[in-house]
Design an enzyme around this catalytic site. Structure first.
Site, PDB file in Angstrom:
ATOM      1  N   CYS B  37       0.826  -1.127  -0.092  1.00  0.00           N
ATOM      2  CA  CYS B  37       0.064  -0.006  -0.006  1.00  0.00           C
ATOM      3  C   CYS B  37       1.027   1.188   0.071  1.00  0.00           C
ATOM      4  CB  CYS B  37      -0.848  -0.056   1.032  1.00  0.00           C
ATOM      5  SG  CYS B  37      -1.876  -1.566   1.423  1.00  0.00           S
ATOM      6  N   CYS B 105      -2.673   8.945   5.867  1.00  0.00           N
ATOM      7  CA  CYS B 105      -1.377   8.713   6.186  1.00  0.00           C
ATOM      8  C   CYS B 105      -1.678   9.228   7.992  1.00  0.00           C
ATOM      9  CB  CYS B 105      -0.498  10.052   5.807  1.00  0.00           C
ATOM     10  SG  CYS B 105      -0.095   9.679   4.192  1.00  0.00           S
TER      11      CYS B 105
END
Lengths: 405, 129
Positions: B37, B105
């Site tokens: 990912c 994030c």
């Protein structure tokens, strides 16, 4: 040396000053519409277009009448595939292409699928090549066109177009090739290579943006198209719209320069690329070359720096303008479809960077960029938990990450 | 894409980079994300009493991922375990001015804190007093 250093020649190229100089008068004093037959302004435009058409045709071994000017490769691709599809639908509605084409081809094929066409997307080799055998196995009685990229825009891999062209002619299917990255970098000859339709774009070969062309074979066989742009019947009815005379002068001059300087340009880029790769591979471990080492554009280097994420690396090399195959540079969050089709793992796809070298790249620039890349990779690996694992003898690839989300 | 000054600052001068000895009883380790990912964060805490006295991270990921984890270590150092657990990803988004496409994030950084604390707590329960 000016900073930042441009190493993204696959994305676009600067206009060669000689090309710009040739174009300039056609914005101002020679502004005539090339279709104005009744006065000297128009004649000057028409003359310039005729000259440019010859220059473009000459670079690819075509005759000037086989060149249809478009706004660029994307339009030429749309015209070729939709135009042939509509014209030859009665022969068959099967198209053969590959998984590593540019989005312009893939999306046009998707459009045609909705119109009832059937499309076969060939799987490339791990280096991104589509073999003649794969094409041969996919051809059917009802195949109207084969669309394959000549040189891949992400990894630079060259397809065996000449062999595929021969095959297509034997099997009575038309061959369209997206040669946007190939023309001006490697020798292209539509006769020798058996290509029926081909697109190219000026801004990839030191010409201006907004101008390109489609080559449409006129003999053996004569290719016919349904126009996708209706209007005044310009370009022998295949692409209506007032001709972009300055752009056409630019693509002509750019092609003429490429024809004269192709060998020198290739050698220049190849030497710089080899210098770059030589040092990168000598000084860093866990570096992978994406694409085909042997059958590759001389000016392209696509490298995966394992355990370093591509976007963070681009951020770390401030002075160098490059592109990443990593997800994060696009909004899609999907890694490159080209690397994926080549079987490159998503982890390495996220770590890939494309370096492109060109006519105006200097050795000094390459050395500076190389240093920056090496320093940034080392710094980011200090930050990388994956690189730490590798140093401790753990293979991150052997870990089940599914529980870590 | 333009990065905020704070993301650039953390990227260029990441705080608390490194590793703690994961075998120690008072060290909790969280590893979240996946290489496929494009993001892997390792975040570690050292706890004294109920207070986090040290934190370290290593991150494989984009600049925003690096900045999010760097910021996370900065924030949790000196906090109690419970205070650290209360940190929400939206605070990280706000502090770093992350664009929508980079919100994951901050989520990952929050997950990393929680995962490190879980690991620490599991060790405490397993360790005989």
């Amino acid at each position: 040396m000016d900073l930042p250093i441009y190493l993204d020649y696959q994305a676009t190229t600067p206009v060669d000053p000689r090309v710009l100089e040739a174009m300039l008068p056609y914005f101002t004093e020679r502004f005539g519409n090339a279709a104005s037959r009744s006065h000297a302004f128009g004649w000057a435009g028409e003359e310039a277009v005729d000259r440019a058409r010859k220059q473009v045709a000459s670079l690819i071994g075509a005759s000037p009448k086989e060149i249809v000017f478009t706004s660029g490769s994307t339009e030429a691709i749309n015209l070729a595939l939709k135009g042939v599809g509509e014209m030859y639908a009665s022969k068959g509605k099967h198209i053969v292409t590959s998984q590593v084409e540019h989005k312009a081809v893939l999306d046009t094929c998707k459009h045609l699928e909705k119109q009832g066409f059937e499309v076969t997307y060939l799987e490339p080799s791990p280096t991104g090549r589509v073999s003649v055998e794969t094409v041969a196995a996919a051809l059917r009685e009802d195949t109207c066109i084969v669309a394959l990229i000549w040189a891949n825009n992400e990894i630079g891999t060259l397809n065996p177009i000449r062999e595929i062209g021969e095959l297509c002619h034997e099997r009575n299917a038309l061959l369209f090739t997206d040669a946007t990255q190939a023309v001006g970098k490697v020798p292209v000859d539509v006769e020798r290579d058996g290509v029926d339709l081909l697109c190219l774009s000026a801004h990839k070969l030191y010409g201006p943006k907004g101008i390109g062309c489609l080559y449409v074979r006129r003999r053996n066989p004569r290719v016919r198209l349904v126009a996708q742009m209706d209007g005044g019947g310009h370009e022998r009815g295949m692409r209506s719209g007032t001709l972009n005379v300055p752009g056409i002068v630019g693509i002509g001059e750019a092609c003429a320069l490429c024809e004269r300087e192709l060998d020198a340009d290739s050698e220049h880029a190849r030497a710089l690329r080899d210098r770059f790769e030589g040092r990168i591979f000598a000084e860093l471990d866990h570096v992978h070359l994406n694409g085909d080492r042997e059958h590759r554009l001389p000016n392209c280097s696509n490298v995966s720096f394992a355990y370093v994420e591509g976007e963070s690396l681009i951020m770390g090399v401030n002075d160098v303008a490059v592109s990443s195959g990593s997800a994060c540079t696009s909004a899609s969050l999907e890694p490159s479809h080209v690397l994926r089709a080549c079987g490159v793992g998503d982890d390495l796809a996220h770590s890939s960077i494309r370096f492109g070298f060109g006519r105006f790249t200097t050795e000094e620039e390459v050395d500076h960029a190389t240093q920056e890349v090496i320093a940034a990779v080392r710094r980011l690996r200090e930050l990388s938990p994956l690189y730490e694992m590798v140093q401790e003898g753990v293979d991150p690839g052997a870990i089940d990450w599914s529980g870590s989300h | 894409m333009a990065y905020s000054d704070k993301v650039l600052d953390h990227y260029n001068n990441p705080r608390n980079v490194g590793s703690l000895d994961k075998k120690r009883d008072n060290v909790g380790t969280g590893v979240v994300g996946a290489p496929e990912c494009g993001d892997v964060m390792k975040l570690q805490i050292e706890v004294d009493g109920d207070r986090i006295v040290d934190a370290k991270f290593k991150t494989f990921g984009c600049g925003s991922a690096i900045a999010s984890s760097s910021l996370a270590t900065e924030w949790i150092k000196g906090k109690t375990v419970d205070e650290a657990l209360a940190i929400n990803n939206t605070e990280i988004v706000e502090e770093l001015s992350l664009p929508p496409v980079k919100i994951h994030c901050s989520v990952l950084a929050e997950d990393a804190i929680k995962s490190a604390i879980d690991d620490y707590k599991a060790k405490q329960q397993a360790t005989p007093e």
